[in-house]
Structure formats: C-alpha cells, structure tokens
Design a protein around this motif. Sequence first.
Motif, PDB file in Angstrom:
ATOM      1  N   ASP A 113      47.549  -9.079 -89.263  1.00 61.90           N
ATOM      2  CA  ASP A 113      48.981  -9.333 -89.113  1.00 61.90           C
ATOM      3  C   ASP A 113      49.469 -10.053 -90.373  1.00 61.90           C
ATOM      4  O   ASP A 113      49.512 -11.293 -90.417  1.00 61.90           O
ATOM      5  N   PRO A 114      49.799  -9.290 -91.433  1.00 66.23           N
ATOM      6  CA  PRO A 114      50.150  -9.911 -92.718  1.00 66.23           C
ATOM      7  C   PRO A 114      51.305 -10.906 -92.632  1.00 66.23           C
ATOM      8  O   PRO A 114      51.249 -11.964 -93.266  1.00 66.23           O
ATOM      9  N   ALA A 115      52.331 -10.605 -91.859  1.00 66.24           N
ATOM     10  CA  ALA A 115      53.486 -11.507 -91.779  1.00 66.24           C
ATOM     11  C   ALA A 115      53.094 -12.849 -91.159  1.00 66.24           C
ATOM     12  O   ALA A 115      53.447 -13.912 -91.668  1.00 66.24           O
ATOM     13  N   ARG A 116      52.333 -12.797 -90.080  1.00 62.98           N
ATOM     14  CA  ARG A 116      51.905 -14.033 -89.409  1.00 62.98           C
ATOM     15  C   ARG A 116      50.998 -14.857 -90.304  1.00 62.98           C
ATOM     16  O   ARG A 116      51.184 -16.068 -90.455  1.00 62.98           O
ATOM     17  N   ASP A 136      54.310  -3.664 -94.590  1.00 58.27           N
ATOM     18  CA  ASP A 136      52.857  -3.699 -94.732  1.00 58.27           C
ATOM     19  C   ASP A 136      52.305  -4.874 -95.527  1.00 58.27           C
ATOM     20  O   ASP A 136      51.094  -5.072 -95.558  1.00 58.27           O
ATOM     21  N   GLU A 137      53.174  -5.640 -96.205  1.00 56.91           N
ATOM     22  CA  GLU A 137      52.652  -6.735 -97.013  1.00 56.91           C
ATOM     23  C   GLU A 137      53.698  -7.824 -97.224  1.00 56.91           C
ATOM     24  O   GLU A 137      54.896  -7.577 -97.182  1.00 56.91           O
ATOM     25  N   GLY A 173      48.117  -8.123 -97.191  1.00 53.34           N
ATOM     26  CA  GLY A 173      48.316  -6.714 -96.923  1.00 53.34           C
ATOM     27  C   GLY A 173      47.714  -6.309 -95.600  1.00 53.34           C
ATOM     28  O   GLY A 173      46.760  -6.915 -95.119  1.00 53.34           O
ATOM     29  N   SER A 174      48.254  -5.271 -95.022  1.00 50.44           N
ATOM     30  CA  SER A 174      47.830  -4.802 -93.723  1.00 50.44           C
ATOM     31  C   SER A 174      46.442  -4.159 -93.776  1.00 50.44           C
ATOM     32  O   SER A 174      46.163  -3.311 -94.619  1.00 50.44           O
ATOM     33  N   CYS A 175      45.587  -4.576 -92.862  1.00 50.20           N
ATOM     34  CA  CYS A 175      44.239  -4.011 -92.713  1.00 50.20           C
ATOM     35  C   CYS A 175      43.891  -4.098 -91.227  1.00 50.20           C
ATOM     36  O   CYS A 175      43.811  -5.197 -90.687  1.00 50.20           O
ATOM     37  N   PRO A 176      43.691  -2.971 -90.563  1.00 50.75           N
ATOM     38  CA  PRO A 176      43.449  -2.996 -89.117  1.00 50.75           C
ATOM     39  C   PRO A 176      42.072  -3.528 -88.719  1.00 50.75           C
ATOM     40  O   PRO A 176      41.852  -3.856 -87.564  1.00 50.75           O
TER      41      PRO A 176
END
Length: 118
Positions: free
Chosen positions: A14-17, A36-37, A53-56
Amino acid sequence: MANTWEQIVVDAEDPARLARWWAEALGYRIVNESADEVEIRRTPETLPGLLFGSCPDAKTVKNRLHLDLRPDDQEAEVERLVDMGARPVDIGQGDVSWVVLADPEGNEFCVLASKQSG
C-alpha cells in the motif's frame, strides 16, 4: 558521467499508506503521488527522496538495504515510532547500541544512539 542520487525506491503493498507513515516518521512531505507510487522528500527541492511503488508481494525476508535514523533522543524516538505503528524486531543484532524496528509493512530500519551519547 555525473550522477545525482534521486531517490530510494521501496516496494509496498500500500504505497500511499506506507509513504504517509514514513513522511510522518521523517518529517517529510509528499511531493508526487499517483495511483501506483508516492514520493516523499524533506522539501520538494531536496534530494534524495523515498519513492514508494506498488508491489503486491508481501515482504518475506530481511531487507538487504535499510535506513539508519539518528535522533537527538533515541529512547523518545523509538517510543514515538512504536506509537506510530513500528514494532521492535530481532534480526540477530545481539547487544548493540541501536534499536531495530520494522515499519507497518515489515521493512527493518535502525534507530541509532544520539551523537552525544555515542
């Protein structure tokens, strides 16, 4: 060829959090945000920044790269970061002068003793 250190990239579920957590922890501000970032810096003009950055994929092993923070008061800073959601972790550091914590997604970082006490 000259290079400029622009940023450190951190994979995050959760990049924003996570960016907001680190911005509060470091006293940084968000300077760029997309779906995404998210990038944070001390000021918009100050490099380097941290780019989340987003990474699942969930983090599964000890970080190969981590941040060291040097506060004026180690004990107070550890307490503040834990109150924000960090947690103490044991990565085999033994009896050392720094404290190892993990951010809300499990990324380890160190809180060093102040320069005056070290």
